[in-house]
Write a protein that holds these residues in place. Structure first.
Motif, PDB file in Angstrom:
ATOM      1  N   ALA A  18      10.182   2.516  -4.626  1.00 20.91           N
ATOM      2  CA  ALA A  18       9.974   3.031  -3.265  1.00 20.91           C
ATOM      3  C   ALA A  18      11.269   3.042  -2.459  1.00 20.91           C
ATOM      4  O   ALA A  18      11.281   3.452  -1.306  1.00 20.91           O
ATOM      5  N   GLY A  19      12.361   2.576  -3.061  1.00 18.26           N
ATOM      6  CA  GLY A  19      13.656   2.649  -2.401  1.00 18.26           C
ATOM      7  C   GLY A  19      14.146   1.350  -1.789  1.00 18.26           C
ATOM      8  O   GLY A  19      15.207   1.321  -1.176  1.00 18.26           O
TER       9      GLY A  19
ATOM     10  N   LYS B  70       3.073 -10.023 -13.046  1.00 17.25           N
ATOM     11  CA  LYS B  70       2.634  -9.219 -11.898  1.00 17.25           C
ATOM     12  C   LYS B  70       3.744  -9.133 -10.844  1.00 17.25           C
ATOM     13  O   LYS B  70       3.970  -8.072 -10.257  1.00 17.25           O
ATOM     14  N   ALA B  71       4.448 -10.246 -10.633  1.00 19.69           N
ATOM     15  CA  ALA B  71       5.539 -10.247  -9.652  1.00 19.69           C
ATOM     16  C   ALA B  71       6.620  -9.247 -10.059  1.00 19.69           C
ATOM     17  O   ALA B  71       7.177  -8.532  -9.210  1.00 19.69           O
ATOM     18  N   ILE B  72       6.906  -9.163 -11.349  1.00 19.82           N
ATOM     19  CA  ILE B  72       7.905  -8.204 -11.836  1.00 19.82           C
ATOM     20  C   ILE B  72       7.405  -6.774 -11.627  1.00 19.82           C
ATOM     21  O   ILE B  72       8.145  -5.904 -11.148  1.00 19.82           O
ATOM     22  N   ASP B  73       6.138  -6.509 -11.956  1.00 17.48           N
ATOM     23  CA  ASP B  73       5.574  -5.162 -11.758  1.00 17.48           C
ATOM     24  C   ASP B  73       5.659  -4.741 -10.292  1.00 17.48           C
ATOM     25  O   ASP B  73       6.031  -3.614  -9.975  1.00 17.48           O
ATOM     26  N   VAL B  74       5.297  -5.665  -9.402  1.00 16.99           N
ATOM     27  CA  VAL B  74       5.308  -5.366  -7.973  1.00 16.99           C
ATOM     28  C   VAL B  74       6.742  -5.117  -7.496  1.00 16.99           C
ATOM     29  O   VAL B  74       7.011  -4.177  -6.740  1.00 16.99           O
ATOM     30  N   THR B  75       7.656  -5.945  -7.951  1.00 17.33           N
ATOM     31  CA  THR B  75       9.061  -5.777  -7.557  1.00 17.33           C
ATOM     32  C   THR B  75       9.578  -4.416  -8.001  1.00 17.33           C
ATOM     33  O   THR B  75      10.284  -3.728  -7.256  1.00 17.33           O
TER      34      THR B  75
ATOM     35  N   VAL C  25       0.864  -1.178   0.000  1.00 16.40           N
ATOM     36  CA  VAL C  25       0.000   0.000   0.000  1.00 16.40           C
ATOM     37  C   VAL C  25       0.901   1.229   0.000  1.00 16.40           C
ATOM     38  O   VAL C  25       1.480   1.591   1.027  1.00 16.40           O
ATOM     39  N   GLU C  26       1.038   1.829  -1.162  1.00 17.68           N
ATOM     40  CA  GLU C  26       1.925   2.977  -1.318  1.00 17.68           C
ATOM     41  C   GLU C  26       1.528   4.116  -0.374  1.00 17.68           C
ATOM     42  O   GLU C  26       2.378   4.742   0.252  1.00 17.68           O
ATOM     43  N   GLU C  27       0.228   4.357  -0.251  1.00 15.65           N
ATOM     44  CA  GLU C  27      -0.282   5.454   0.574  1.00 15.65           C
ATOM     45  C   GLU C  27       0.229   5.381   2.016  1.00 15.65           C
ATOM     46  O   GLU C  27       0.518   6.387   2.640  1.00 15.65           O
ATOM     47  N   PHE C  28       0.317   4.170   2.559  1.00 15.52           N
ATOM     48  CA  PHE C  28       0.753   3.993   3.942  1.00 15.52           C
ATOM     49  C   PHE C  28       2.208   3.530   4.047  1.00 15.52           C
ATOM     50  O   PHE C  28       2.672   3.151   5.123  1.00 15.52           O
ATOM     51  N   LYS C  29       2.885   3.484   2.910  1.00 17.37           N
ATOM     52  CA  LYS C  29       4.287   3.046   2.883  1.00 17.37           C
ATOM     53  C   LYS C  29       4.453   1.649   3.486  1.00 17.37           C
ATOM     54  O   LYS C  29       5.387   1.386   4.249  1.00 17.37           O
TER      55      LYS C  29
END
Ligand code: SF4
Length: 102
Positions: free
Chosen positions: A88-89, A77-82, A38-42
């Motif tokens: 995100a650093g 999808k795994a590649i996109d998520v990675t 969840v990008e919003e909550f890091k």
């Protein structure tokens, strides 16, 4: 997050106001339909690449939690998520596979 009664939300575990631990109904989902972060909550937990197991080791929760079905997140999808974790650093990325070495 939507202020719903957590008892009505499938696939979660929570502690109610009496301190009782609850697990809600299990609904099978397609892992690709849900990002594991969840990008919003890091929040960037280990990436779940696989869910479930057909073995029935008595001490283990995995088979009964997921109805003894095995699902996989797609490679795409795994590649996109990675890539999202890297953006995100994150430089150390962990994965979840209950029987990944089987
Ligand atoms: S995930 Fe591992 S410990 Fe759990 S039931 Fe499967 S093989 Fe057994």
């Amino acid at each position: 997050m939507r202020r719903e009664n957590p008892g009505n939300v499938p696939n979660i575990a929570y502690m109610d106001e009496n301190g009782v631990f609850n697990v809600t109904r299990i609904e099978m989902i397609d892992l690709d339909d849900y990002d594991p972060y969840v990008e919003e909550f890091k929040l960037y937990p280990p990436i779940e690449l696989m869910r479930g197991c057909k073995s029935r080791c008595k001490f283990c929760q995995v088979p009964w939690l997921f109805k003894a079905k095995v699902q996989y997140r797609s490679v795409e999808k795994a590649i996109d998520v990675t890539k999202a974790y890297i953006r995100a650093g994150y430089r150390r990325i962990r994965f979840i596979l209950p029987i990944g070495f089987a």
